[in-house]
Design a protein around this motif. Structure first.
Motif, mmCIF file in Angstrom:
data_model
loop_
_atom_site.group_PDB
_atom_site.id
_atom_site.type_symbol
_atom_site.label_atom_id
_atom_site.label_comp_id
_atom_site.label_asym_id
_atom_site.label_seq_id
_atom_site.Cartn_x
_atom_site.Cartn_y
_atom_site.Cartn_z
ATOM 1 N N PHE A 208 -20.981 69.058 -107.297
ATOM 2 C CA PHE A 208 -21.328 67.883 -106.509
ATOM 3 C C PHE A 208 -20.204 67.586 -105.515
ATOM 4 N N LYS A 209 -20.482 66.689 -104.573
ATOM 5 C CA LYS A 209 -19.528 66.376 -103.509
ATOM 6 C C LYS A 209 -18.153 66.015 -104.056
ATOM 7 N N ASP A 210 -18.101 65.165 -105.057
ATOM 8 C CA ASP A 210 -16.805 64.735 -105.607
ATOM 9 C C ASP A 210 -16.020 65.894 -106.218
ATOM 10 N N ASP A 211 -16.729 66.933 -106.634
ATOM 11 C CA ASP A 211 -16.064 68.088 -107.245
ATOM 12 C C ASP A 211 -15.329 68.943 -106.228
ATOM 13 N N THR A 212 -15.596 68.737 -104.944
ATOM 14 C CA THR A 212 -15.027 69.602 -103.904
ATOM 15 C C THR A 212 -13.737 69.049 -103.299
ATOM 16 N N LYS A 213 -13.288 67.873 -103.757
ATOM 17 C CA LYS A 213 -12.065 67.285 -103.203
ATOM 18 C C LYS A 213 -10.836 67.982 -103.770
ATOM 19 N N ILE A 214 -9.891 68.293 -102.907
ATOM 20 C CA ILE A 214 -8.675 69.016 -103.293
ATOM 21 C C ILE A 214 -7.681 68.064 -103.956
ATOM 22 N N ASP A 215 -7.132 68.491 -105.078
ATOM 23 C CA ASP A 215 -6.087 67.738 -105.774
ATOM 24 C C ASP A 215 -4.749 68.384 -105.434
ATOM 25 N N TRP A 216 -4.009 67.744 -104.529
ATOM 26 C CA TRP A 216 -2.758 68.331 -104.046
ATOM 27 C C TRP A 216 -1.643 68.270 -105.078
ATOM 28 N N LYS A 217 -1.865 67.604 -106.222
ATOM 29 C CA LYS A 217 -0.860 67.544 -107.273
ATOM 30 C C LYS A 217 -0.885 68.802 -108.144
ATOM 31 N N LYS A 218 -1.883 69.639 -107.929
ATOM 32 C CA LYS A 218 -1.946 70.891 -108.682
ATOM 33 C C LYS A 218 -0.986 71.919 -108.081
ATOM 34 N N ASN A 219 -0.827 73.038 -108.778
ATOM 35 C CA ASN A 219 0.035 74.102 -108.285
ATOM 36 C C ASN A 219 -0.606 74.793 -107.089
ATOM 37 N N SER A 220 0.227 75.405 -106.266
ATOM 38 C CA SER A 220 -0.233 76.024 -105.023
ATOM 39 C C SER A 220 -1.302 77.089 -105.259
ATOM 40 N N LYS A 221 -1.082 77.944 -106.262
ATOM 41 C CA LYS A 221 -2.055 79.012 -106.522
ATOM 42 C C LYS A 221 -3.399 78.432 -106.944
ATOM 43 N N GLU A 222 -3.392 77.400 -107.789
ATOM 44 C CA GLU A 222 -4.634 76.750 -108.202
ATOM 45 C C GLU A 222 -5.375 76.181 -106.998
ATOM 46 N N ILE A 223 -4.642 75.550 -106.108
ATOM 47 C CA ILE A 223 -5.247 74.975 -104.895
ATOM 48 C C ILE A 223 -5.826 76.082 -104.027
ATOM 49 N N HIS A 224 -5.076 77.158 -103.872
ATOM 50 C CA HIS A 224 -5.533 78.305 -103.072
ATOM 51 C C HIS A 224 -6.838 78.862 -103.628
ATOM 52 N N GLN A 225 -6.898 79.071 -104.950
ATOM 53 C CA GLN A 225 -8.114 79.605 -105.566
ATOM 54 C C GLN A 225 -9.274 78.615 -105.463
ATOM 55 N N PHE A 226 -8.971 77.336 -105.593
ATOM 56 C CA PHE A 226 -10.010 76.313 -105.469
ATOM 57 C C PHE A 226 -10.642 76.357 -104.080
ATOM 58 N N ILE A 227 -9.820 76.450 -103.059
ATOM 59 C CA ILE A 227 -10.326 76.494 -101.674
ATOM 60 C C ILE A 227 -11.149 77.755 -101.451
ATOM 61 N N LEU A 228 -10.669 78.909 -101.946
ATOM 62 C CA LEU A 228 -11.429 80.153 -101.818
ATOM 63 C C LEU A 228 -12.763 80.059 -102.555
ATOM 64 N N GLY A 229 -12.741 79.447 -103.734
ATOM 65 C CA GLY A 229 -13.950 79.342 -104.540
ATOM 66 C C GLY A 229 -14.988 78.408 -103.953
ATOM 67 N N MET A 230 -14.589 77.518 -103.078
ATOM 68 C CA MET A 230 -15.514 76.591 -102.424
ATOM 69 C C MET A 230 -15.891 77.050 -101.011
ATOM 70 N N SER A 231 -15.340 78.166 -100.570
ATOM 71 C CA SER A 231 -15.549 78.622 -99.189
ATOM 72 C C SER A 231 -16.567 79.759 -99.111
ATOM 73 N N PRO A 232 -17.499 79.700 -98.175
ATOM 74 C CA PRO A 232 -17.667 78.694 -97.121
ATOM 75 C C PRO A 232 -18.509 77.490 -97.531
ATOM 76 N N TYR A 233 -19.133 77.585 -98.709
ATOM 77 C CA TYR A 233 -19.994 76.485 -99.142
ATOM 78 C C TYR A 233 -19.796 76.238 -100.617
ATOM 79 N N PRO A 234 -19.687 74.984 -101.030
ATOM 80 C CA PRO A 234 -19.873 73.741 -100.270
ATOM 81 C C PRO A 234 -18.666 73.294 -99.459
ATOM 82 N N ALA A 235 -17.542 73.983 -99.572
ATOM 83 C CA ALA A 235 -16.293 73.747 -98.837
ATOM 84 C C ALA A 235 -15.443 72.670 -99.489
ATOM 85 N N ALA A 236 -14.186 73.031 -99.743
ATOM 86 C CA ALA A 236 -13.209 72.083 -100.274
ATOM 87 C C ALA A 236 -12.770 71.148 -99.161
ATOM 88 N N PHE A 237 -12.453 69.909 -99.517
ATOM 89 C CA PHE A 237 -12.050 68.955 -98.483
ATOM 90 C C PHE A 237 -10.931 68.054 -98.965
#
Length: 315
Positions: A208-237
């Motif tokens: 869902f939409k709320d699930d796609t928000k990036i948590d910048w308090k996580k580690n860099s690699k986790e954030i990187h994988q999260f963005i890749l996993g949401m790309s191109p749809y539904p897209a991390a924001f």
């Protein structure tokens, strides 16, 4: 080899490729079941599913029932005397439907079951940094994605691969596996196997939409994988302020650096040539962005759209 009469149930592009593979095989698609046409966009243009478009172009009868328990619809399907139903990216099916064909109903799922049961297996495999995934065909029963396994095919997840690229590769491998499964059922050469019991299953719940928000308090690699996993749809924001106006900012890809710093996670540093977002253990550099109300662009073009970088803040 025996040719099977197939009813195909599916909707998106992922499903269309499997339908095409069956149509090009020696098996016969006697009908397609897909979602009803929908109006969307400013002009309320009527859109047809990729599965319907392919079926119409190839003179395959199409059913688009609002309710899958509709007696008239069920009677029409029953009269087709199909050997097997094939399901790819469709909705929940009632027992009266999936038990109809004499050889049963099998589904193609984009994971190596029992891992990643649910609606978003491709996204979560990338988000969780898996090295391998695959596709599974299995007989449908009354439990979601828990029926007996027919065939599976492994696929390596490439370094820095996003969900879109993995989707396309799994779509091709899955289409081949659907035809192999039909061939095996025709030859009675597949031994179905119950899914292994897993104490801590890897789930792929609907996103869902709320699930796609990036948590910048996580580690860099986790954030990187999260963005890749949401790309191109539904897209991390994430959300930023531009001159006190709050805007959503989708991030489709980037790179990261691990380093010690004293900045707050989520704080920004922006210059003419660089966009930095601090994480728990380093810096993330967005490379593909889309500001709310704008088109998708690379970071250089994004930065060129501003004169005063100080006006951009994390919300």
């Amino acid at each position: 080899m025996k040719s099977l009469k197939v009813v195909f149930l599916g909707t998106p592009e992922f499903a269309k490729n499997s339908l095409k593979a069956i149509h090009q095989s020696h098996h016969k698609v006697v009908a397609v079941v897909t979602v009803a046409d929908k109006a969307s966009g400013r002009g309320q243009k009527i859109n047809q599913s990729p599965v319907k478009i392919f079926a119409v172009e190839n003179d395959i009868p199409v059913f688009q029932p609002e309710k899958l328990r509709n007696p008239e619809f069920l009677d029409e399907l029953r009269n087709l005397n199909a050997d097997v139903f094939v399901v790819v990216a469709f909705r929940m099916m009632p027992k009266v439907l999936f038990e109809m064909p004499k050889m049963g109903t099998f589904n193609l799922h984009a994971s190596l079951l029992p891992d990643y049961r649910g609606a978003a297996p491709i996204n979560y495999a990338v988000i969780n940094g898996e090295k391998k995934t695959g596709v599974t065909t299995f007989f449908i029963n009354e439990k979601i994605d828990e029926g007996n396994i027919l065939l599976q095919e492994d696929l390596e997840i490439l370094p820095d691969e996003n969900a879109g690229s993995l989707h396309d590769r799994l779509m091709s491998v899955g289409a081949d596996l659907v035809v192999k499964t039909l061939d095996g059922l025709a030859e009675n050469s597949i031994e179905e196997k119950p899914q292994p019991q897993v104490e801590f299953p890897k789930n792929a719940f609907k996103i869902f939409k709320d699930d796609t928000k990036i948590d910048w308090k996580k580690n860099s690699k986790e954030i990187h994988q999260f963005i890749l996993g949401m790309s191109p749809y539904p897209a991390a924001f994430t959300t930023i302020h531009i001159a006190e106006e709050e805007k959503g900012l989708k991030i489709f890809g980037g790179k990261y650096e691990i380093l010690n710093h004293s900045k707050n996670a989520g704080s920004l540093e922006i210059s003419k040539n660089e966009f930095k977002i601090y994480t728990n253990d380093g810096i993330f550099y967005p490379l593909e962005l889309q500001l709310e109300g704008k088109k998708r662009m690379n970071v250089k073009d994004f930065l060129n759209g501003f004169r005063n970088y100080d006006e951009i803040k994390m919300a």
